[in-house]
Design an enzyme around this catalytic site. Structure first.
Site, PDB file in Angstrom:
ATOM      1  CG  LEU A 342      11.549 -40.641 -19.141  1.00 21.34           C
ATOM      2  CD1 LEU A 342      11.387 -39.897 -19.739  1.00 21.34           C
ATOM      3  CD2 LEU A 342      12.476 -41.523 -19.224  1.00 21.34           C
ATOM      4  CD  GLU A 349       2.829 -41.696 -11.740  1.00 20.65           C
ATOM      5  OE1 GLU A 349       2.927 -42.285 -11.000  1.00 20.65           O
ATOM      6  OE2 GLU A 349       2.030 -41.843 -13.067  1.00 20.65           O
ATOM      7  CB  VAL A 350       8.494 -37.412 -16.417  1.00 19.11           C
ATOM      8  CG1 VAL A 350       8.610 -36.717 -17.736  1.00 19.11           C
ATOM      9  CG2 VAL A 350       8.009 -36.078 -15.610  1.00 19.11           C
ATOM     10  CG  ASP A 461      12.148 -27.253  -7.143  1.00 18.79           C
ATOM     11  OD1 ASP A 461      12.142 -27.254  -6.199  1.00 18.79           O
ATOM     12  OD2 ASP A 461      11.054 -27.834  -7.446  1.00 18.79           O
TER      13      ASP A 461
END
Length: 659
Positions: A342, A349-350, A461
């Protein structure tokens, strides 16, 4: 702190008097004529006018801890202003006369209409609790054919629960989760019923709240001429007569006639249709139960049970959370297939995954090479596990093995805000209404982090890629790897490691390493401007705008009297100009150079939801780059369209903080 609330439901004299049976009981008390008592009286006096001017629902707070008072007021939708104000005044007076020293109270009251007031010493908006609940029933009995009545009752209540809880309206109003309906009973009587939830609930929460209330009513009040079930966030009432103005605003529908299956046969036996209506639902429920039982056992074999993870962080030492083994994660993501990827963040990472029970999840695999990986992992689990809000992404579990640190989140189908916002082929899908609702949702999420959660969280963030969008384009704040818990008395903290995304970071953080809740406010201001213009803040470094950054570009448009030139061309012809200009004004206040000049999130929410509040004049923003002899002159009257000066509202900017 445990909350014990006073309950009233003053209706007709046929209901048992709550005044006699439910005195104000609490574990915390205030001293009469104290600061808390004064704040309580002030906010209760302000509720009627604010509820009527905010579509039948208003929530706010007044004062500073420990004397801060949170309050909510609500009237039935469509209620005339005079009736709503009268009901709320009556409710307020009852609370003041009865709860002399209690810090928490709730009242539902029926007069010419039905209204509700709740106040507390702790924030409760956005929280959902089924208990406690209270039952009020008529002292008069009611005899009828039980089978026939139950059939009519079930059809009516099921229809009403579905109707009341199916709202997709993003605005908060008394009409969001509300319905009133009638049904013809076999003995020529008419059953009148109403349901209402507070608009801070999700549709699923409202559905559960009302469903449980119907079940409670069946236990306590069937066989009586009427009754009420009230909870912290919803109420259900049924009577044999119209009550409280609920049926002057209902959607007209003809009275439902008794179904053919209820017509008695000459033989005196039940018809085939009646038997089927009883037996078939039982069989269906039994089959569903067996299927769920089998699936749950299969799933239980394929995962590890809930285990403890010791995360010593800011006083939170032990969490009970679902731990998945690495093999389960590999299967779910098809061995981390590229087609399931994704995106990629600063710490890993996703991937999209599907668990064995069919649940779609987002799997965040932390980078093995990241020096901060272990700390970010602990930080994110500790924080997100304690946070529950509709505008925050939900953590479902984790995987912790020697070489792997993985977080498993709910899957949000529409990816992130930047996926739509910065793509010329997709940004048209975000019309102004969606963008405005996204701004409001992000505001509520940050407000929860800063003020309404059990912990005070600074995200650090906030940016478009960390705002996920669900199927209904409702925003969910994600990525808490950099978030920090702020102490109760800690307004500013320092760090030697400057991390984040340039362009979103405020001057005091970049230069001195200082961060606070006002750091998030600055980032949010930049994010609002990006949502309006549809461009990344860093794109202004290359663009031919004669500006060094986004905030400088916007400030020049503002001082030149042309703020609408900022608006994304894909929405410029179909946007509410007053809302757009007000959002730009709010964003400029958020990006002020001095953190003290930036509004807090409760004030920002007030600015967004109350257009009559006059906004302060912004000064040149942080990281503003002057051009030649440019001076910070500004005429504040140019961009306060539709704003009127009101003495009460001038005070609410600093004292009354709606959420």
């Amino acid at each position: 702190m445990p909350l014990l609330f006073l309950w009233f439901f003053l209706t007709s004299t046929s209901l048992v008097s709550a005044l006699q049976t439910l005195p104000c009981i609490n574990t915390t008390y205030f001293i009469p004529n104290s600061t808390y008592d004064t704040n309580r009286r002030v906010i209760l006096s302000l509720l009627p006018s604010n509820v009527t001017s905010h579509f039948g629902f208003f929530n706010g707070s007044i004062g500073q801890a420990p004397n801060r008072v949170y309050a909510v007021g609500m009237c039935l939708p469509g209620t005339e202003e005079e009736s709503c104000i009268g009901c709320l005044l009556s409710a307020s007076n009852t609370l003041l006369e009865t709860c002399l020293t209690e810090e928490n109270a709730l009242i539902w009251i029926a007069n010419r209409t039905i209204c509700m007031i709740r106040y507390s010493d702790t924030s409760f908006v956005g929280s959902f609790e089924l208990e406690p609940h209270r039952e009020f029933l008529s002292i008069h009995g009611y005899k009828t054919n039980e089978t026939e009545f139950n059939t009519v009752w079930s059809r009516l209540t099921q229809r009403m629960v579905q109707e009341a809880s199916s709202s997709t309206d993003a605005t908060w109003s008394g009409a969001k989760y509300y319905t009133a309906d009638v049904a013809a009973l076999p003995d020529s009587q008419t059953l009148y019923a109403m349901m209402q939830c507070t608009p801070d609930l999700s549709p699923a929460e409202c559905n559960l709240c009302l469903t449980e209330s119907v079940v409670n009513y069946q236990s306590c009040c069937l066989g009586r001429q009427g009754g009420s079930i009230v909870r912290l966030s919803c109420a259900f009432r049924a009577e044999l007569y119209p009550f409280g103005g609920a049926f002057t605003v209902m959607t007209a529908r003809p009275l439902s006639q008794p179904p053919p299956s209820l017509i008695k046969k000459d033989s005196g036996k039940f018809s085939t249709e009646t038997i089927a209506a009883i037996v078939v639902p039982i069989i269906v429920v039994a089959i569903i139960f067996l299927v769920l039982l089998v699936l749950s056992r299969l799933f239980a074999r394929r995962r590890k049970s809930y285990q403890e993870i010791d995360l010593d962080q800011s006083g939170i030492t032990t969490l009970h959370f679902q731990q998945l083994d690495f093999k389960t994660i590999e299967v779910a993501t098809e061995n981390f297939a590229k087609t399931n990827k994704l995106g990629q963040g600063g710490f890993g990472e996703v991937y999209k995954g599907t668990l064995v029970n069919g649940t779609e999840v987002a799997v965040k695999r932390l980078s093995k090479t990241s020096e901060q990986g272990a700390q970010e992992f602990k930080n994110e689990v500790v924080l997100v596990a304690k946070l529950q809000h509709r505008n925050l992404v939900k953590l479902l579990g984790y995987c912790l093995e020697p070489e792997e640190k993985i977080l498993v989140y709910e899957f949000v189908p529409n990816k992130s805000l930047d996926y739509f916002l910065f793509d010329p082929t997709k940004q048209g899908q975000l019309d102004w209404t969606k963008r405005y609702n996204i701004i409001g949702g992000i505001t509520r999420g940050i407000l929860y982090l800063h003020q309404d959660s059990r912990l005070t969280i600074i995200h650090r963030d906030l940016k478009a890629s960390n705002i996920l969008l669900d199927a209904d384009m409702i925003p969910k704040i994600a990525d808490f790897g950099m978030a920090r818990i702020s102490g109760i008395d800690q307004s500013v903290a320092n760090t030697k490691r400057i991390a984040g995304t340039f362009g979103y970071m405020p001057p005091e953080y970049v230069i001195h390493g200082q961060f606070s809740m006002k750091s998030d406010v600055y980032s949010f201001g930049v994010l609002i401007l990006e949502i309006i213009c549809g461009k990344k803040n860093r794109s202004f470094y290359q663009a031919d705008t004669k500006a060094e950054n986004l905030v400088t570009y916007v400030w020049r448009l503002w001082t030149n009297g042309s703020p609408l030139e900022l608006v994304d061309l894909t929405i410029s012809e179909n946007c509410q100009t007053e809302e757009v200009i007000r959002c730009i004004h709010i964003a400029l206040l958020c990006v002020q150079e001095d953190p003290k000049d930036r509004p807090n999130l409760s004030t920002i929410m007030m600015m967004l939801t109350n257009s009559s509040l006059i906004l302060s004049v912004p000064q040149p923003p942080g990281f503003f780059v002057p051009q030649n002899k440019e001076r910070d002159s500004f005429l504040s009257s140019q961009f306060t369209m539709g704003c009127t000066s009101q003495t009460k509202n001038d005070v609410t900017i600093t004292n009354l903080d709606p959420r």
